[in-house]
Design a protein around this motif. Structure first.
Motif, PDB file in Angstrom:
ATOM      1  N   ARG A   1       8.639  11.594  -2.862  1.00  0.00           N
ATOM      2  CA  ARG A   1       7.673  11.317  -3.929  1.00  0.00           C
ATOM      3  C   ARG A   1       6.537  10.433  -3.421  1.00  0.00           C
ATOM      4  O   ARG A   1       5.371  10.625  -3.769  1.00  0.00           O
ATOM      5  CB  ARG A   1       8.376  10.658  -5.123  1.00  0.00           C
ATOM      6  N   LYS A   2       6.860   9.473  -2.572  1.00  0.00           N
ATOM      7  CA  LYS A   2       5.828   8.579  -2.040  1.00  0.00           C
ATOM      8  C   LYS A   2       4.897   9.322  -1.077  1.00  0.00           C
ATOM      9  O   LYS A   2       3.682   9.091  -1.079  1.00  0.00           O
ATOM     10  CB  LYS A   2       6.474   7.364  -1.379  1.00  0.00           C
TER      11      LYS A   2
ATOM     12  N   LEU B   1      -1.519  14.078  -1.969  1.00  0.00           N
ATOM     13  CA  LEU B   1      -2.385  14.408  -3.095  1.00  0.00           C
ATOM     14  C   LEU B   1      -3.547  13.431  -3.280  1.00  0.00           C
ATOM     15  O   LEU B   1      -4.616  13.833  -3.738  1.00  0.00           O
ATOM     16  CB  LEU B   1      -1.557  14.513  -4.374  1.00  0.00           C
ATOM     17  N   GLU B   2      -3.357  12.171  -2.917  1.00  0.00           N
ATOM     18  CA  GLU B   2      -4.427  11.188  -3.109  1.00  0.00           C
ATOM     19  C   GLU B   2      -5.228  10.887  -1.848  1.00  0.00           C
ATOM     20  O   GLU B   2      -6.382  10.495  -1.936  1.00  0.00           O
ATOM     21  CB  GLU B   2      -3.849   9.881  -3.664  1.00  0.00           C
ATOM     22  N   TYR B   3      -4.611  11.059  -0.666  1.00  0.00           N
ATOM     23  CA  TYR B   3      -5.280  10.664   0.574  1.00  0.00           C
ATOM     24  C   TYR B   3      -5.466  11.830   1.551  1.00  0.00           C
ATOM     25  O   TYR B   3      -6.133  11.668   2.567  1.00  0.00           O
ATOM     26  CB  TYR B   3      -4.513   9.526   1.262  1.00  0.00           C
ATOM     27  N   GLY B   4      -4.832  12.969   1.280  1.00  0.00           N
ATOM     28  CA  GLY B   4      -5.059  14.167   2.074  1.00  0.00           C
ATOM     29  C   GLY B   4      -4.293  14.278   3.377  1.00  0.00           C
ATOM     30  O   GLY B   4      -4.637  15.088   4.230  1.00  0.00           O
TER      31      GLY B   4
ATOM     32  N   ARG C   1       2.398  11.468  -2.893  1.00  0.00           N
ATOM     33  CA  ARG C   1       1.221  10.690  -3.309  1.00  0.00           C
ATOM     34  C   ARG C   1       0.199  10.618  -2.169  1.00  0.00           C
ATOM     35  O   ARG C   1      -1.002  10.772  -2.395  1.00  0.00           O
ATOM     36  CB  ARG C   1       1.636   9.285  -3.735  1.00  0.00           C
ATOM     37  N   LEU C   2       0.669  10.405  -0.954  1.00  0.00           N
ATOM     38  CA  LEU C   2      -0.253  10.342   0.191  1.00  0.00           C
ATOM     39  C   LEU C   2      -0.989  11.660   0.358  1.00  0.00           C
ATOM     40  O   LEU C   2      -2.199  11.683   0.602  1.00  0.00           O
ATOM     41  CB  LEU C   2       0.505  10.005   1.480  1.00  0.00           C
TER      42      LEU C   2
ATOM     43  N   SER D   1       0.842  -1.198   0.000  1.00  0.00           N
ATOM     44  CA  SER D   1       0.000   0.000   0.000  1.00  0.00           C
ATOM     45  C   SER D   1       0.879   1.251   0.000  1.00  0.00           C
ATOM     46  O   SER D   1       2.034   1.213   0.449  1.00  0.00           O
ATOM     47  CB  SER D   1      -0.922   0.016   1.220  1.00  0.00           C
ATOM     48  N   PRO D   2       0.381   2.366  -0.499  1.00  0.00           N
ATOM     49  CA  PRO D   2       1.169   3.603  -0.521  1.00  0.00           C
ATOM     50  C   PRO D   2       1.670   4.032   0.865  1.00  0.00           C
ATOM     51  O   PRO D   2       2.766   4.570   0.981  1.00  0.00           O
ATOM     52  CB  PRO D   2       0.207   4.633  -1.108  1.00  0.00           C
TER      53      PRO D   2
ATOM     54  N   LYS E   1      -2.028   7.877   9.633  1.00  0.00           N
ATOM     55  CA  LYS E   1      -2.747   8.650   8.617  1.00  0.00           C
ATOM     56  C   LYS E   1      -2.880  10.119   9.023  1.00  0.00           C
ATOM     57  O   LYS E   1      -3.910  10.752   8.835  1.00  0.00           O
ATOM     58  CB  LYS E   1      -4.118   8.048   8.332  1.00  0.00           C
TER      59      LYS E   1
END
Length: 174
Positions: free
Chosen positions: A128-129, A135-138, A132-133, A25-26, A74
């Motif tokens: 970079r990873k 931009l995609e998961y907030g 992604r968190l 998972s990311p 998170k």
């Protein structure tokens, strides 16, 4: 606390929220890359003769544990933020003022600087990873800022080592 729990034998791992996520998972990828950066920093410490720089590297390793906790929760557990970013920015300025870079450099003129450059490259991958968190998961904004400054700090620390040893090499355009 046992090391072997067997809970990951089916391809998942637990995070602070109590959830189990796929090992690919990311969130797990981001934390794995940050852990990799910390391990490389641990190796780099053994090649750095300057006590101040070794102390900086060790503080960063401690910070990275807090950063991983933020990602594994998170974004609910936040211990890294503005103070740590400002601390790194002050160090970057200090080393920039001493080294006074004039052009692009060829990394790796000493073993210690080469080790820090590997760390920097791994931190960039972690950045970079975490992007992604965000931009995609907030979540992960503070972690992203921290990693961005950390890569800059590692870059200038490597150049500082080369400069102190008279081995700073600039790339020359042909």
């Amino acid at each position: 606390m046992p090391i072997t729990t067997r809970t990951g034998d089916k391809g998942t791992t637990g995070i602070f929220t109590g959830e189990r996520l796929a090992k690919f998972s990311p969130i797990i990828e981001a934390n794995g890359t940050i852990d990799e950066a910390s391990s490389f920093l641990g190796e780099a410490k053994h090649y750095i003769e300057n006590e101040e720089l070794r102390g900086i590297v060790e503080k960063i390793q401690i910070d990275l544990y807090s950063l991983m906790a933020e990602i594994a929760s998170k974004g609910k557990y936040k211990k890294i933020g503005k103070d740590e970013v400002e601390w790194m920015e002050s160090l970057i300025k200090k080393f920039e003022d001493e080294v006074q870079l004039k052009a692009f450099v060829i990394p790796g003129s000493t073993i210690a600087s080469a080790k820090l450059d590997v760390c920097r490259a791994v931190v960039r991958r972690a950045e970079r990873k975490v992007a992604r968190l965000l931009l995609e998961y907030g979540f992960g904004e503070d972690a992203l800022k921290y990693l961005n400054r950390l890569s800059d700090l590692l870059f200038i620390m490597a150049r500082y080592i080369e400069w102190k040893e008279g081995k700073l090499r600039y790339a020359k355009a042909e």
